[in-house]
Design a protein around this motif. Structure first.
Motif, PDB file in Angstrom:
ATOM      1  N   GLY A   1      54.366 105.538 -20.921  1.00 55.50           N
ATOM      2  CA  GLY A   1      53.786 104.365 -21.561  1.00 55.50           C
ATOM      3  C   GLY A   1      53.607 104.558 -23.052  1.00 55.50           C
ATOM      4  O   GLY A   1      54.102 105.532 -23.624  1.00 55.50           O
ATOM      5  N   PRO A   2      52.893 103.628 -23.703  1.00 52.09           N
ATOM      6  CA  PRO A   2      52.698 103.723 -25.152  1.00 52.09           C
ATOM      7  C   PRO A   2      51.963 104.998 -25.551  1.00 52.09           C
ATOM      8  O   PRO A   2      51.040 105.444 -24.855  1.00 52.09           O
ATOM      9  CB  PRO A   2      51.856 102.485 -25.479  1.00 52.09           C
ATOM     10  CG  PRO A   2      52.118 101.536 -24.351  1.00 52.09           C
ATOM     11  CD  PRO A   2      52.293 102.400 -23.137  1.00 52.09           C
ATOM     12  N   VAL A   3      52.373 105.585 -26.670  1.00 54.21           N
ATOM     13  CA  VAL A   3      51.731 106.769 -27.245  1.00 54.21           C
ATOM     14  C   VAL A   3      51.574 106.514 -28.742  1.00 54.21           C
ATOM     15  O   VAL A   3      52.220 105.617 -29.296  1.00 54.21           O
ATOM     16  CB  VAL A   3      52.562 108.040 -26.999  1.00 54.21           C
ATOM     17  CG1 VAL A   3      52.660 108.351 -25.508  1.00 54.21           C
ATOM     18  CG2 VAL A   3      53.957 107.899 -27.606  1.00 54.21           C
ATOM     19  N   PRO A   4      50.718 107.263 -29.436  1.00 51.40           N
ATOM     20  CA  PRO A   4      50.625 107.096 -30.892  1.00 51.40           C
ATOM     21  C   PRO A   4      51.983 107.318 -31.546  1.00 51.40           C
ATOM     22  O   PRO A   4      52.691 108.280 -31.243  1.00 51.40           O
ATOM     23  CB  PRO A   4      49.610 108.177 -31.294  1.00 51.40           C
ATOM     24  CG  PRO A   4      48.769 108.367 -30.078  1.00 51.40           C
ATOM     25  CD  PRO A   4      49.713 108.219 -28.922  1.00 51.40           C
ATOM     26  N   ALA A   5      52.368 106.409 -32.409  1.00 55.24           N
ATOM     27  CA  ALA A   5      53.687 106.465 -33.037  1.00 55.24           C
ATOM     28  C   ALA A   5      53.858 107.729 -33.859  1.00 55.24           C
ATOM     29  O   ALA A   5      52.920 108.192 -34.513  1.00 55.24           O
ATOM     30  CB  ALA A   5      53.893 105.234 -33.923  1.00 55.24           C
ATOM     31  N   ASN A   6      55.047 108.271 -33.787  1.00 55.99           N
ATOM     32  CA  ASN A   6      55.420 109.411 -34.623  1.00 55.99           C
ATOM     33  C   ASN A   6      56.775 109.039 -35.241  1.00 55.99           C
ATOM     34  O   ASN A   6      57.832 109.492 -34.790  1.00 55.99           O
ATOM     35  CB  ASN A   6      55.509 110.693 -33.802  1.00 55.99           C
ATOM     36  CG  ASN A   6      55.711 111.924 -34.663  1.00 55.99           C
ATOM     37  OD1 ASN A   6      55.611 111.868 -35.889  1.00 55.99           O
ATOM     38  ND2 ASN A   6      56.017 113.040 -34.034  1.00 55.99           N
ATOM     39  N   ALA A   7      56.725 108.183 -36.247  1.00 59.12           N
ATOM     40  CA  ALA A   7      57.934 107.570 -36.802  1.00 59.12           C
ATOM     41  C   ALA A   7      58.634 108.512 -37.769  1.00 59.12           C
ATOM     42  O   ALA A   7      57.994 109.327 -38.438  1.00 59.12           O
ATOM     43  CB  ALA A   7      57.582 106.264 -37.511  1.00 59.12           C
ATOM     44  N   ARG A   8      59.962 108.353 -37.844  1.00 60.30           N
ATOM     45  CA  ARG A   8      60.753 109.249 -38.680  1.00 60.30           C
ATOM     46  C   ARG A   8      61.999 108.520 -39.170  1.00 60.30           C
ATOM     47  O   ARG A   8      62.629 107.775 -38.417  1.00 60.30           O
ATOM     48  CB  ARG A   8      61.143 110.476 -37.868  1.00 60.30           C
ATOM     49  CG  ARG A   8      61.879 111.561 -38.617  1.00 60.30           C
ATOM     50  CD  ARG A   8      62.174 112.726 -37.686  1.00 60.30           C
ATOM     51  NE  ARG A   8      60.959 113.289 -37.134  1.00 60.30           N
ATOM     52  CZ  ARG A   8      60.286 114.292 -37.685  1.00 60.30           C
ATOM     53  NH1 ARG A   8      60.718 114.842 -38.806  1.00 60.30           N
ATOM     54  NH2 ARG A   8      59.192 114.750 -37.132  1.00 60.30           N
ATOM     55  N   ILE A   9      62.342 108.739 -40.429  1.00 59.99           N
ATOM     56  CA  ILE A   9      63.619 108.292 -40.985  1.00 59.99           C
ATOM     57  C   ILE A   9      64.365 109.537 -41.432  1.00 59.99           C
ATOM     58  O   ILE A   9      63.824 110.349 -42.185  1.00 59.99           O
ATOM     59  CB  ILE A   9      63.423 107.324 -42.166  1.00 59.99           C
ATOM     60  CG1 ILE A   9      62.718 106.048 -41.695  1.00 59.99           C
ATOM     61  CG2 ILE A   9      64.774 106.964 -42.805  1.00 59.99           C
ATOM     62  CD1 ILE A   9      62.361 105.092 -42.820  1.00 59.99           C
ATOM     63  N   GLU A  10      65.591 109.680 -40.926  1.00 56.28           N
ATOM     64  CA  GLU A  10      66.375 110.871 -41.225  1.00 56.28           C
ATOM     65  C   GLU A  10      67.754 110.499 -41.746  1.00 56.28           C
ATOM     66  O   GLU A  10      68.341 109.497 -41.329  1.00 56.28           O
ATOM     67  CB  GLU A  10      66.550 111.725 -39.967  1.00 56.28           C
ATOM     68  CG  GLU A  10      65.267 112.356 -39.463  1.00 56.28           C
ATOM     69  CD  GLU A  10      65.525 113.185 -38.212  1.00 56.28           C
ATOM     70  OE1 GLU A  10      65.399 114.424 -38.288  1.00 56.28           O
ATOM     71  OE2 GLU A  10      65.843 112.595 -37.182  1.00 56.28           O
ATOM     72  N   LEU A  11      68.244 111.324 -42.644  1.00 53.55           N
ATOM     73  CA  LEU A  11      69.638 111.274 -43.059  1.00 53.55           C
ATOM     74  C   LEU A  11      70.336 112.437 -42.367  1.00 53.55           C
ATOM     75  O   LEU A  11      69.889 113.577 -42.474  1.00 53.55           O
ATOM     76  CB  LEU A  11      69.773 111.416 -44.570  1.00 53.55           C
ATOM     77  CG  LEU A  11      71.213 111.491 -45.088  1.00 53.55           C
ATOM     78  CD1 LEU A  11      71.903 110.135 -44.958  1.00 53.55           C
ATOM     79  CD2 LEU A  11      71.242 111.966 -46.534  1.00 53.55           C
TER      80      LEU A  11
END
Length: 209
Positions: A182-192
């Motif tokens: 289910g939903p979890v705290p977001a751990n967002a990432r932008i990668e090249l």
């Protein structure tokens, strides 16, 4: 407030990529030397400072960025180079929407900056865009059902060039806000990610052979 764990500006991203574009890619793809002294000299030739080796080499660039050179075995071929452009972690699920908005804004700024250097991507879309590409990464990429359920990856743009052994460039955004439980705290990432094109082609042939 979400915690920023990496924050390279679009200008810094372009500056790093300008240097990466000019490196001797055949030498990179051939692999990192196993010998520590030779490895240090090898890195110096690219303007990198070696940090540590674990399933690949981590290096610090002359501009302060950090790269991960992925390799399945010590001294084996490098299959890709990862550079984390931006990442943010929510403290709880109530901050997920805010993290998503921050990710979208940084994605737009980063993509605009890369267009100025690389031109328009060969493919650009979200998890639900028709014709989602096969990505040249080790391991199976999430299928359409996974992407629809988890929005993973959230956004992807790819550039391909005809220059021999030039990387396949991928800009990728993930939110990390859902899991099977289910939903979890977001751990967002932008990668090249800079992929070895020969590795990408061998994977494509294996899938369609």
């Amino acid at each position: 407030m979400p915690v920023l764990t990496a924050d390279r500006t679009p200008d810094q991203l372009v500056a790093e990529l300008e240097r990466l574009v000019e490196v001797d890619w055949p030498t990179v793809w051939a692999g990192v030397p196993e010998d520590e002294e030779k490895r240090s000299q090898w890195c110096t030739g690219f303007g990198w400072r070696p940090l540590w080796f674990e399933a690949g080499l981590r290096v610090r660039t002359a501009l302060g960025g950090r790269l991960y050179l992925a390799s399945a075995t010590p001294g084996g071929p490098v299959t890709r180079i990862d550079h984390t452009v931006w990442s943010a972690r929510a403290r709880d699920t109530d901050e997920n929407a805010h993290v998503t908005n921050l990710t979208e804004a940084r994605w737009t700024a980063s993509l605009t900056a890369l267009r100025g250097l690389l031109g328009n991507p060969a493919w650009n879309g979200t998890w639900d865009t028709p014709g989602f590409p096969e990505l040249p990464v080790p391991g199976a990429w999430p299928d359409a059902r996974w992407r629809a359920e988890y929005q993973d990856p959230h956004r992807v743009a790819m550039w391909r060039f005809r220059v021999p052994q030039a990387p396949v460039f991928e800009l990728r955004a993930t939110l990390g806000a859902t899991a099977r439980r289910g939903p979890v705290p977001a751990n967002a990432r932008i990668e090249l990610v800079c992929h070895d094109p020969d590795h990408a082609e061998s994977r494509r042939q294996a899938r369609h052979g």
